[in-house]
Enzyme design. Structure first.
Site, PDB file in Angstrom:
ATOM      1  N   ASN A 168     -12.566  -3.158   2.889  1.00  0.00           N
ATOM      2  CA  ASN A 168     -13.486  -2.030   3.030  1.00  0.00           C
ATOM      3  C   ASN A 168     -14.435  -2.043   1.830  1.00  0.00           C
ATOM      4  O   ASN A 168     -13.992  -2.162   0.687  1.00  0.00           O
ATOM      5  CB  ASN A 168     -12.699  -0.714   3.068  1.00  0.00           C
ATOM      6  CG  ASN A 168     -11.797  -0.620   4.286  1.00  0.00           C
ATOM      7  OD1 ASN A 168     -12.111  -1.153   5.338  1.00  0.00           O
ATOM      8  ND2 ASN A 168     -10.663   0.060   4.132  1.00  0.00           N
ATOM      9  N   HIS A 178      -6.930  -5.651   2.273  1.00  0.00           N
ATOM     10  CA  HIS A 178      -5.783  -5.122   3.002  1.00  0.00           C
ATOM     11  C   HIS A 178      -5.235  -6.251   3.861  1.00  0.00           C
ATOM     12  O   HIS A 178      -5.991  -6.897   4.601  1.00  0.00           O
ATOM     13  CB  HIS A 178      -6.210  -3.990   3.937  1.00  0.00           C
ATOM     14  CG  HIS A 178      -6.745  -2.772   3.250  1.00  0.00           C
ATOM     15  ND1 HIS A 178      -5.979  -1.631   3.056  1.00  0.00           N
ATOM     16  CD2 HIS A 178      -7.963  -2.497   2.728  1.00  0.00           C
ATOM     17  CE1 HIS A 178      -6.722  -0.714   2.449  1.00  0.00           C
ATOM     18  NE2 HIS A 178      -7.936  -1.203   2.246  1.00  0.00           N
ATOM     19  N   HIS A 233     -10.152  -5.164  -3.172  1.00  0.00           N
ATOM     20  CA  HIS A 233      -8.816  -5.405  -2.610  1.00  0.00           C
ATOM     21  C   HIS A 233      -8.952  -5.793  -1.154  1.00  0.00           C
ATOM     22  O   HIS A 233      -9.805  -5.288  -0.437  1.00  0.00           O
ATOM     23  CB  HIS A 233      -7.921  -4.159  -2.751  1.00  0.00           C
ATOM     24  CG  HIS A 233      -8.546  -2.898  -2.251  1.00  0.00           C
ATOM     25  ND1 HIS A 233      -9.492  -2.207  -2.988  1.00  0.00           N
ATOM     26  CD2 HIS A 233      -8.399  -2.207  -1.099  1.00  0.00           C
ATOM     27  CE1 HIS A 233      -9.887  -1.149  -2.300  1.00  0.00           C
ATOM     28  NE2 HIS A 233      -9.247  -1.122  -1.140  1.00  0.00           N
ATOM     29  N   GLY A 276     -15.693   2.630   4.036  1.00  0.00           N
ATOM     30  CA  GLY A 276     -14.392   3.268   3.902  1.00  0.00           C
ATOM     31  C   GLY A 276     -13.661   2.946   2.614  1.00  0.00           C
ATOM     32  O   GLY A 276     -12.464   3.210   2.490  1.00  0.00           O
ATOM     33  N   GLN A 277     -14.373   2.397   1.619  1.00  0.00           N
ATOM     34  CA  GLN A 277     -13.720   2.052   0.351  1.00  0.00           C
ATOM     35  C   GLN A 277     -13.452   3.320  -0.449  1.00  0.00           C
ATOM     36  O   GLN A 277     -14.347   4.168  -0.592  1.00  0.00           O
ATOM     37  CB  GLN A 277     -14.610   1.099  -0.451  1.00  0.00           C
ATOM     38  CG  GLN A 277     -13.946   0.549  -1.704  1.00  0.00           C
ATOM     39  CD  GLN A 277     -14.784  -0.553  -2.374  1.00  0.00           C
ATOM     40  OE1 GLN A 277     -15.936  -0.789  -1.997  1.00  0.00           O
ATOM     41  NE2 GLN A 277     -14.195  -1.215  -3.356  1.00  0.00           N
ATOM     42  N   ASP A 312       0.850  -1.187   0.000  1.00  0.00           N
ATOM     43  CA  ASP A 312       0.000   0.000   0.000  1.00  0.00           C
ATOM     44  C   ASP A 312       0.894   1.248   0.000  1.00  0.00           C
ATOM     45  O   ASP A 312       1.913   1.310   0.694  1.00  0.00           O
ATOM     46  CB  ASP A 312      -0.900  -0.007   1.241  1.00  0.00           C
ATOM     47  CG  ASP A 312      -2.045   0.997   1.144  1.00  0.00           C
ATOM     48  OD1 ASP A 312      -3.197   0.551   1.112  1.00  0.00           O
ATOM     49  OD2 ASP A 312      -1.773   2.220   1.112  1.00  0.00           O
TER      50      ASP A 312
HETATM   51  P1  5GP Z   1      -9.607   1.559   0.451  1.00  0.00           P
HETATM   52  O1  5GP Z   1      -9.596   2.950   1.012  1.00  0.00           O
HETATM   53  O2  5GP Z   1     -10.396   1.513  -0.849  1.00  0.00           O
HETATM   54  O3  5GP Z   1     -10.000   0.487   1.404  1.00  0.00           O
HETATM   55  O4  5GP Z   1      -8.100   1.233   0.107  1.00  0.00           O
HETATM   56  C1  5GP Z   1      -7.415   1.805  -0.968  1.00  0.00           C
HETATM   57  C2  5GP Z   1      -5.969   1.738  -0.627  1.00  0.00           C
HETATM   58  O5  5GP Z   1      -5.230   1.965  -1.811  1.00  0.00           O
HETATM   59  C3  5GP Z   1      -5.523   2.793   0.395  1.00  0.00           C
HETATM   60  O6  5GP Z   1      -4.995   2.161   1.545  1.00  0.00           O
HETATM   61  C4  5GP Z   1      -4.481   3.616  -0.362  1.00  0.00           C
HETATM   62  O7  5GP Z   1      -3.402   4.001   0.438  1.00  0.00           O
HETATM   63  C5  5GP Z   1      -4.060   2.664  -1.472  1.00  0.00           C
HETATM   64  N1  5GP Z   1      -3.611   3.323  -2.687  1.00  0.00           N
HETATM   65  C6  5GP Z   1      -4.212   4.391  -3.307  1.00  0.00           C
HETATM   66  N2  5GP Z   1      -3.536   4.706  -4.428  1.00  0.00           N
HETATM   67  C7  5GP Z   1      -2.497   3.829  -4.519  1.00  0.00           C
HETATM   68  C8  5GP Z   1      -1.440   3.654  -5.478  1.00  0.00           C
HETATM   69  O8  5GP Z   1      -1.332   4.359  -6.473  1.00  0.00           O
HETATM   70  N3  5GP Z   1      -0.552   2.662  -5.233  1.00  0.00           N
HETATM   71  C9  5GP Z   1      -0.650   1.848  -4.125  1.00  0.00           C
HETATM   72  N4  5GP Z   1       0.284   0.901  -3.982  1.00  0.00           N
HETATM   73  N5  5GP Z   1      -1.640   1.976  -3.222  1.00  0.00           N
HETATM   74  C10 5GP Z   1      -2.550   2.950  -3.416  1.00  0.00           C
END
Ligand code: 5GP
Ligand code: ZN
Length: 110
Positions: A83, A98, A96, A89-90, A30
């Site tokens: 999420n 985590h 994906h 919180g998505q 991440d």
């Molecule tokens: P969500 O908020 O949808 O559960 O998780 C999205 C995750 O993607 C976040 O933890 C954020 O830090 C990560 N993320 C967003 N943009 C990028 C990127 O360009 N590269 C990587 N490796 N992670 C990303």
């Protein structure tokens, strides 16, 4: 080509620090880690969230998690989170998981 960020990472159009890859899944660090080791495991084919996750893809993802947990030494414990949706919180709408490890993780989440 899809405008989806994680589709672009899966297609290697955007770089990521990949730690695991097979025919169906990809795992990478991440960009904004919330634990000493914070990985994201995605299906290579676009899916918005777990509600569209077919059983065979789910099985591939669980197998990938087991490999990663072993290869990345998650032996002290880890957390798996998907999420889902706005209140979940998505922020990236490509499924994906985590995978968080390397510190004591609080519960319940905020
Ligand atoms: P969500 O908020 O949808 O559960 O998780 C999205 C995750 O993607 C976040 O933890 C954020 O830090 C990560 N993320 C967003 N943009 C990028 C990127 O360009 N590269 C990587 N490796 N992670 C990303
Ligand atoms: Zn996508």
């Amino acid at each position: 080509m899809s405008e989806c960020l994680f589709c672009k990472i899966a297609a290697k159009q955007i770089p990521a620090k990949v730690v695991y890859e097979d025919d169906y899944t990809l795992a990478f660090y991440d960009i904004n880690p919330q634990a000493p080791k914070h990985l994201l495991l995605i299906p290579k084919l676009h899916l918005e969230n777990i509600l569209g996750l077919a059983d065979d893809t789910a099985a591939h993802m669980l197998a990938a998690m087991r490999c990663i947990a072993s290869e990345q030494d998650f032996s002290q414990g880890f957390r798996v989170v998907a999420n889902t949706g706005e209140q979940g919180g998505q922020t990236v709408y490509h499924l994906h998981w985590h995978l968080l490890s390397g510190r004591h993780l609080g519960w319940p989440p905020g």
